[in-house]
Design a protein around this motif. Structure first.
Motif, PDB file in Angstrom:
ATOM      1  N   GLU A   3       0.804  -1.215   0.000  1.00  7.25           N
ATOM      2  CA  GLU A   3       0.000   0.000   0.000  1.00  7.25           C
ATOM      3  C   GLU A   3       0.839   1.268   0.000  1.00  7.25           C
ATOM      4  O   GLU A   3       0.362   2.330  -0.361  1.00  7.25           O
ATOM      5  CB  GLU A   3      -0.896   0.020   1.244  1.00  7.25           C
ATOM      6  N   LYS A 177      -2.501 -10.051  -5.169  1.00  5.70           N
ATOM      7  CA  LYS A 177      -3.469 -11.134  -5.288  1.00  5.70           C
ATOM      8  C   LYS A 177      -2.760 -12.489  -5.330  1.00  5.70           C
ATOM      9  O   LYS A 177      -3.137 -13.409  -4.615  1.00  5.70           O
ATOM     10  CB  LYS A 177      -4.279 -10.932  -6.576  1.00  5.70           C
ATOM     11  N   LYS A 180      -1.171 -13.449  -2.037  1.00  8.74           N
ATOM     12  CA  LYS A 180      -2.152 -13.963  -1.081  1.00  8.74           C
ATOM     13  C   LYS A 180      -2.524 -15.400  -1.405  1.00  8.74           C
ATOM     14  O   LYS A 180      -2.626 -16.235  -0.510  1.00  8.74           O
ATOM     15  CB  LYS A 180      -3.399 -13.084  -1.094  1.00  8.74           C
ATOM     16  N   ALA A 181      -2.728 -15.656  -2.712  1.00  7.54           N
ATOM     17  CA  ALA A 181      -3.108 -17.015  -3.100  1.00  7.54           C
ATOM     18  C   ALA A 181      -2.016 -17.997  -2.692  1.00  7.54           C
ATOM     19  O   ALA A 181      -2.310 -19.086  -2.205  1.00  7.54           O
ATOM     20  CB  ALA A 181      -3.362 -17.076  -4.602  1.00  7.54           C
ATOM     21  N   MET A 183       0.274 -17.505  -0.323  1.00  8.41           N
ATOM     22  CA  MET A 183       0.352 -17.559   1.141  1.00  8.41           C
ATOM     23  C   MET A 183      -0.704 -18.523   1.680  1.00  8.41           C
ATOM     24  O   MET A 183      -0.462 -19.239   2.639  1.00  8.41           O
ATOM     25  CB  MET A 183       0.139 -16.167   1.734  1.00  8.41           C
ATOM     26  N   ALA A 184      -1.873 -18.521   1.030  1.00  7.97           N
ATOM     27  CA  ALA A 184      -2.931 -19.440   1.452  1.00  7.97           C
ATOM     28  C   ALA A 184      -2.505 -20.885   1.206  1.00  7.97           C
ATOM     29  O   ALA A 184      -3.026 -21.802   1.807  1.00  7.97           O
ATOM     30  CB  ALA A 184      -4.227 -19.138   0.713  1.00  7.97           C
ATOM     31  N   GLY A 186       0.510 -21.821   1.868  1.00 10.96           N
ATOM     32  CA  GLY A 186       1.593 -22.099   2.805  1.00 10.96           C
ATOM     33  C   GLY A 186       2.929 -21.453   2.512  1.00 10.96           C
ATOM     34  O   GLY A 186       3.915 -21.749   3.169  1.00 10.96           O
ATOM     35  N   GLU A 188       5.686 -18.571   2.796  1.00  7.05           N
ATOM     36  CA  GLU A 188       5.922 -17.437   3.686  1.00  7.05           C
ATOM     37  C   GLU A 188       6.917 -16.495   3.044  1.00  7.05           C
ATOM     38  O   GLU A 188       8.062 -16.838   2.806  1.00  7.05           O
ATOM     39  CB  GLU A 188       6.424 -17.932   5.038  1.00  7.05           C
TER      40      GLU A 188
ATOM     41  N   TYR B  12      -8.792   0.138   4.707  1.00  4.98           N
ATOM     42  CA  TYR B  12      -7.681   0.049   3.759  1.00  4.98           C
ATOM     43  C   TYR B  12      -6.883   1.348   3.753  1.00  4.98           C
ATOM     44  O   TYR B  12      -7.445   2.422   3.920  1.00  4.98           O
ATOM     45  CB  TYR B  12      -8.221  -0.179   2.350  1.00  4.98           C
ATOM     46  N   GLN B  51     -10.924 -12.877   3.443  1.00  2.73           N
ATOM     47  CA  GLN B  51      -9.473 -12.895   3.614  1.00  2.73           C
ATOM     48  C   GLN B  51      -9.074 -12.784   5.081  1.00  2.73           C
ATOM     49  O   GLN B  51      -7.926 -13.047   5.442  1.00  2.73           O
ATOM     50  CB  GLN B  51      -8.830 -11.777   2.805  1.00  2.73           C
ATOM     51  N   ASN B  54      -8.389 -16.524   7.182  1.00  3.49           N
ATOM     52  CA  ASN B  54      -7.141 -17.265   7.426  1.00  3.49           C
ATOM     53  C   ASN B  54      -5.949 -16.334   7.585  1.00  3.49           C
ATOM     54  O   ASN B  54      -4.824 -16.683   7.315  1.00  3.49           O
ATOM     55  CB  ASN B  54      -6.905 -18.345   6.365  1.00  3.49           C
ATOM     56  N   LEU B  56      -4.952 -13.614   6.090  1.00  2.00           N
ATOM     57  CA  LEU B  56      -4.304 -12.897   4.991  1.00  2.00           C
ATOM     58  C   LEU B  56      -4.454 -11.395   5.213  1.00  2.00           C
ATOM     59  O   LEU B  56      -3.592 -10.611   4.847  1.00  2.00           O
ATOM     60  CB  LEU B  56      -4.929 -13.281   3.651  1.00  2.00           C
ATOM     61  N   LEU B  57      -5.560 -11.012   5.816  1.00  2.00           N
ATOM     62  CA  LEU B  57      -5.745  -9.630   6.244  1.00  2.00           C
ATOM     63  C   LEU B  57      -5.962  -9.663   7.746  1.00  2.00           C
ATOM     64  O   LEU B  57      -6.571 -10.587   8.267  1.00  2.00           O
ATOM     65  CB  LEU B  57      -6.970  -9.005   5.563  1.00  2.00           C
ATOM     66  N   LYS B  81       0.521 -20.153  10.023  1.00  2.00           N
ATOM     67  CA  LYS B  81       0.734 -21.212   9.050  1.00  2.00           C
ATOM     68  C   LYS B  81      -0.173 -22.410   9.334  1.00  2.00           C
ATOM     69  O   LYS B  81      -0.769 -22.976   8.420  1.00  2.00           O
ATOM     70  CB  LYS B  81       2.200 -21.635   9.048  1.00  2.00           C
ATOM     71  N   ARG B  84      -3.544 -21.565   8.228  1.00  2.00           N
ATOM     72  CA  ARG B  84      -3.739 -21.583   6.775  1.00  2.00           C
ATOM     73  C   ARG B  84      -3.848 -22.990   6.230  1.00  2.00           C
ATOM     74  O   ARG B  84      -4.422 -23.205   5.179  1.00  2.00           O
ATOM     75  CB  ARG B  84      -2.586 -20.835   6.097  1.00  2.00           C
ATOM     76  N   ILE B  89      -8.362 -21.493   0.838  1.00  2.00           N
ATOM     77  CA  ILE B  89      -9.106 -20.508   0.054  1.00  2.00           C
ATOM     78  C   ILE B  89      -8.950 -20.788  -1.429  1.00  2.00           C
ATOM     79  O   ILE B  89      -7.838 -20.935  -1.921  1.00  2.00           O
ATOM     80  CB  ILE B  89      -8.611 -19.066   0.319  1.00  2.00           C
ATOM     81  N   PHE B  91      -9.367 -18.765  -4.524  1.00  2.00           N
ATOM     82  CA  PHE B  91      -9.592 -17.379  -4.919  1.00  2.00           C
ATOM     83  C   PHE B  91     -10.335 -17.295  -6.250  1.00  2.00           C
ATOM     84  O   PHE B  91     -10.434 -18.275  -6.983  1.00  2.00           O
ATOM     85  CB  PHE B  91      -8.259 -16.647  -5.055  1.00  2.00           C
ATOM     86  N   GLN B  92     -10.775 -16.090  -6.557  1.00  2.00           N
ATOM     87  CA  GLN B  92     -11.370 -15.845  -7.867  1.00  2.00           C
ATOM     88  C   GLN B  92     -10.324 -16.132  -8.934  1.00  2.00           C
ATOM     89  O   GLN B  92      -9.168 -15.756  -8.764  1.00  2.00           O
ATOM     90  CB  GLN B  92     -11.743 -14.371  -7.940  1.00  2.00           C
ATOM     91  N   TYR B  93     -10.701 -16.721 -10.008  1.00  2.00           N
ATOM     92  CA  TYR B  93      -9.764 -17.107 -11.070  1.00  2.00           C
ATOM     93  C   TYR B  93      -8.517 -17.780 -10.492  1.00  2.00           C
ATOM     94  O   TYR B  93      -7.413 -17.299 -10.672  1.00  2.00           O
ATOM     95  CB  TYR B  93      -9.381 -15.902 -11.915  1.00  2.00           C
TER      96      TYR B  93
END
Lengths: 265, 290
Positions: A3, A177, A180-181, A183-184, A186, A188, B12, B51, B54, B56-57, B81, B84, B89, B91-93
């Motif tokens: 950000e 994006k 994050k995917a 990280m989900a 696993g 790090e 945000y 998000q 788990n 992520l946010l 960890k 997670r 998750i 995700f979209q696409y």
């Protein structure tokens, strides 16, 4: 996560600085980058500081926001300051600790160089913060217009730049994006041994590359579908207008330059 | 695992001119084994909400309890960890996250990260590929040679391979053809029942919510706008329409039928089968057969 990156970011606003012609802003910033190096005493640095401060106030960009953008540069500033303070000898000895000696000239030189860097970063970020990327490239294209005569592809260059600028936020979003995917799954990115962390970037970079190429292809296709044929004979929707304010800005810059020449020691 | 969200708020880009509230004072309880559908417009905060589930946010304020683990503002959570691993998750696409040389390696990626052995992960890859309905022959192929729909399935297999207890699906069928949509949703639903998962489905489709969900949450402007069983939610058509949503097509059909014929009809049914049965009853009343 990402950000805090403000490169190429534009803060919408209606300030005088926002409304100036991008050409005058570009010329001024270009000139400023050179005249910063003319300053070599407190008076001249004071003048530059005054100019920067006035520009910031006029731009109405929140200070906190500018500071955030400046923060990554501060490390470099501190580093150069430290370098100068220890390396420059001259003037009175201010402080001594073993072989470490700090001289008056060192402090002065260190501050000058730091200020120079800070002014440069602030003024150049003000340009991008108050001018939309499209305006910048439009302005640049017009300013470089004369170079077309020597067969320089000015329009293509401007187009490349505007596409690159336009896609910085998109790319950042995409990066976030995919990060994050993964990280989900696993990965790090911010902890663990360096070797693992470097390896963790492969699952990020491969999808990014692939989507960038895909996007470039789609963009090219969309442009062709809409009949894009380069700059020849192309007219503009928004025509840049040089106003009173722009002339005043250039005049201020010229006065600043002359004063710097007169006041420098 | 039970999920309890208390007074969750998320902002945000705090401290910039772009600061905005994405979620405000969310309170939700998702009991273990629930199939929850989260519905709302783009920008209503659905994706931000999931998000958080788990880590992520992180919340700006408030807490999220997932099983025995609590995520709260400012706390640097070292056990993320393990969380997670338990909360997967899609995700979209999701096909955008594929990266490895072969389909097999890509599916093995998650399990390996969470400490499975090479052999276990290989076994998992085979099992998952079959589960998502792809031939084992593609294990050794590059994921980038596959068709879009196949890539999606491989990516889903990669998430399922981690054996999550909570499965979060962010519009998993976006951009698929109608047949693919049904297949993928059926796959998730069977998995949900077989493994007793807690499933959270983010969707635009009222039809999907009607078919699969035990509970529906409607989000609007970062807040929980409606919450309840599908029956409760679909009985308030005006409230849904006020935020640009509507009841599923099946209920719309029944309402139209009711208007046209003037006969009162049982509106509490909304899956295709239920509607067929209800119609049948109605027709028989009128003396015709079906």
């Amino acid at each position: 996560m990402l950000e805090n990156v403000i490169i190429g970011q534009y803060v919408p606003g209606r300030s005088i600085l926002h409304r100036l012609d991008p050409r005058s802003k570009l010329i001024s910033v270009f000139l400023f980058v050179f005249i910063v190096f003319l300053a070599n005493n407190w008076v001249t640095y004071g003048l530059l500081g005054l100019f920067t401060a006035v520009a910031i106030v006029v731009s109405q960009v929140p200070l906190r926001f500018l500071y955030k953008g400046l923060r990554p540069i501060l490390i470099i500033v501190l580093f150069t300051f430290a370098l100068h303070i220890f390396m420059t000898k001259g003037g009175a000895l201010l402080f001594q600790f073993g072989w470490l000696k700090i001289y008056e000239q060192g402090v002065v030189q260190g501050s000058f160089i730091s200020f120079r860097l800070i002014f440069l970063v602030l003024v150049t970020s003000l340009l991008t913060l108050t001018t939309t990327p499209i305006d910048i490239t439009d302005g640049l294209e017009q300013l470089l217009g004369p170079l077309k005569r020597i067969k320089l592809p000015v329009h293509e260059f401007a187009l490349m730049m505007s596409i690159a600028l336009r896609f910085i936020p998109t790319l950042l979003k995409e990066t976030e994006k995919i990060m994050k995917a993964q990280m989900a799954r696993g990965v790090e990115f911010t902890s663990g041994p360096i070797k693992e962390r470097i390896k963790a970037f492969i699952p990020l970079l491969v999808p990014l590359f692939i989507s960038s190429f895909k996007r470039a292809e789609e963009l090219a296709l969309a442009m062709e579908a809409r009949g894009y044929r380069g700059g020849e004979g192309r007219t503009k929707l928004r025509i840049l207008k040089w106003g009173m304010g722009d002339s005043i800005l250039i005049a201020v810059l010229l006065i600043l330059t002359i004063s710097l020449f007169l006041l420098r020691s | 695992m039970d999920i309890v969200i208390k007074q969750l708020t998320h902002r945000y880009m705090i401290g910039t001119p772009f600061e905005r509230v994405a979620l405000e004072d969310i309170n939700l309880q998702i009991a273990s084994g629930t199939f929850l559908a989260v519905i709302g417009h783009t920008g209503s905060g659905k994706s931000t909400l999931i998000q958080h589930l788990n880590g992520l946010l992180k919340p700006t304020s408030g807490t999220i309890a997932i099983g025995d683990q609590i995520i709260s503002a400012g706390k640097n959570n070292k056990q993320l960890k393990s969380l997670r691993k338990r909360v997967g998750i899609v995700f979209q696409y999701p096909e955008h996250q594929l990266f490895d040389e072969t389909v097999e390696k890509d599916i093995m990626f998650g399990p390996l990260n969470f400490g499975a052995s090479e052999a276990e992960a290989k076994e998992k890859a085979k099992e998952m590929l079959e589960l998502v309905g792809l031939p084992l022959g593609i294990l050794s192929r590059s994921p980038f040679e596959l068709s879009g729909g196949q890539m999606r399935r491989v990516a889903i297999a990669g998430v399922l391979a981690m054996d999550p207890e909570v499965l979060i699906l962010d519009e998993p069928t976006a951009g698929l053809d109608p047949k693919g949509r049904v297949e993928i949703m059926e796959l998730f639903y069977q998995l949900h029942q077989k493994k007793n998962l807690t499933t959270v489905l983010v969707t635009h489709s009222m039809e999907d919510a009607a078919t699969y969900a035990d509970k529906i949450v409607v989000m609007e402007k970062g807040k929980v706008y409606m919450e309840g069983s599908p029956k409760q939610i679909f009985s308030e058509r005006d409230k849904l329409q006020a935020v640009g949503l509507d009841v599923p097509e099946t209920v719309q059909f029944l309402l139209k039928w009711q208007n046209r014929t003037g006969e009162a009809i049982d509106l509490s049914s909304f899956t295709l089968d239920e509607v067929a049965t209800a119609l049948c009853k109605q027709l028989k009343k009128g003396g015709s057969s079906c």
